[in-house]
Scaffold this motif. Structure first.
Motif, mmCIF file in Angstrom:
data_model
loop_
_atom_site.group_PDB
_atom_site.id
_atom_site.type_symbol
_atom_site.label_atom_id
_atom_site.label_comp_id
_atom_site.label_asym_id
_atom_site.label_seq_id
_atom_site.Cartn_x
_atom_site.Cartn_y
_atom_site.Cartn_z
ATOM 1 N N ARG A 31 21.576 45.117 -68.295
ATOM 2 C CA ARG A 31 20.430 45.052 -69.209
ATOM 3 C C ARG A 31 19.270 44.283 -68.598
ATOM 4 N NH1 ARG A 31 21.555 41.781 -73.400
ATOM 5 N NH2 ARG A 31 23.761 41.745 -73.021
ATOM 6 N N ASP A 32 19.589 43.276 -67.822
ATOM 7 C CA ASP A 32 18.555 42.379 -67.298
ATOM 8 C C ASP A 32 18.593 42.413 -65.763
ATOM 9 O OD1 ASP A 32 16.960 40.233 -66.526
ATOM 10 O OD2 ASP A 32 17.669 38.940 -68.139
ATOM 11 N N GLU A 33 17.683 43.179 -65.195
ATOM 12 C CA GLU A 33 17.672 43.366 -63.741
ATOM 13 C C GLU A 33 17.506 42.040 -63.000
ATOM 14 O OE1 GLU A 33 15.044 45.786 -60.489
ATOM 15 O OE2 GLU A 33 15.272 46.653 -62.492
ATOM 16 N N ALA A 34 16.671 41.157 -63.528
ATOM 17 C CA ALA A 34 16.468 39.853 -62.887
ATOM 18 C C ALA A 34 17.756 39.046 -62.902
ATOM 19 C CB ALA A 34 15.351 39.085 -63.585
ATOM 20 N N ALA A 35 18.471 39.083 -64.027
ATOM 21 C CA ALA A 35 19.744 38.362 -64.121
ATOM 22 C C ALA A 35 20.749 38.931 -63.133
ATOM 23 C CB ALA A 35 20.299 38.443 -65.538
ATOM 24 N N ALA A 36 20.729 40.233 -62.972
ATOM 25 C CA ALA A 36 21.646 40.868 -62.028
ATOM 26 C C ALA A 36 21.377 40.390 -60.605
ATOM 27 C CB ALA A 36 21.525 42.385 -62.112
ATOM 28 N N ARG A 37 20.103 40.317 -60.234
ATOM 29 C CA ARG A 37 19.760 39.839 -58.893
ATOM 30 C C ARG A 37 20.156 38.380 -58.715
ATOM 31 N NH1 ARG A 37 15.128 42.784 -59.758
ATOM 32 N NH2 ARG A 37 13.959 40.923 -60.297
ATOM 33 N N GLU A 38 19.889 37.571 -59.732
ATOM 34 C CA GLU A 38 20.183 36.138 -59.646
ATOM 35 C C GLU A 38 21.678 35.850 -59.652
ATOM 36 O OE1 GLU A 38 18.087 34.039 -62.713
ATOM 37 O OE2 GLU A 38 16.179 34.955 -62.159
ATOM 38 N N SER A 39 22.461 36.724 -60.274
ATOM 39 C CA SER A 39 23.894 36.478 -60.404
ATOM 40 C C SER A 39 24.612 36.519 -59.060
ATOM 41 C CB SER A 39 24.529 37.508 -61.341
ATOM 42 O OG SER A 39 24.652 38.766 -60.688
ATOM 43 N N GLY A 40 24.084 37.323 -58.145
ATOM 44 C CA GLY A 40 24.758 37.470 -56.864
ATOM 45 C C GLY A 40 25.899 38.467 -56.908
ATOM 46 N N TYR A 41 26.163 39.050 -58.087
ATOM 47 C CA TYR A 41 27.228 40.038 -58.230
ATOM 48 C C TYR A 41 26.673 41.427 -57.970
ATOM 49 C CZ TYR A 41 30.290 36.601 -60.442
ATOM 50 O OH TYR A 41 31.065 35.518 -60.699
#
Length: 90
Positions: free
Chosen positions: A67-77
């Motif tokens: 849902r959150d592309e920025a969160a996906a990038r920041e997660s490292g997963y």
């Protein structure tokens, strides 16, 4: 990355505490010399409950990252890492 959905986390903790109780019951059953069939039935139930908790937590995290592309990038997963985690549960 920490778990983002507090409702899912709370539900998982409740389920894990129930499994913890199931495991204590299984230990007692073995100590009391209960039938193998009964012990295996309870072990199967506890195992399935653990699997359901794992899938629910992982699905919730994956949904959050999708849902959150920025969160996906920041997660490292990566999607591949999520897939590996799912396969470990299967």
């Amino acid at each position: 990355m920490k778990f983002e959905d507090e409702n899912v986390v709370d539900e998982a903790l409740v389920r894990l505490r129930k499994v913890q109780g199931q495991l204590a019951g299984i230990i007692r059953m073995i100590e009391e010399g209960r039938e193998c069939r009964e012990v295996m039935q309870q072990l199967t139930a506890a195992s399935k409950a653990l699997d359901r908790v794992g899938f629910k937590l992982l699905a919730s995290q994956l949904e959050f990252c999708l849902r959150d592309e920025a969160a996906a990038r920041e997660s490292g997963y990566t999607l591949e890492e999520f897939e590996r985690m799912f396969m470990k549960l299967a």
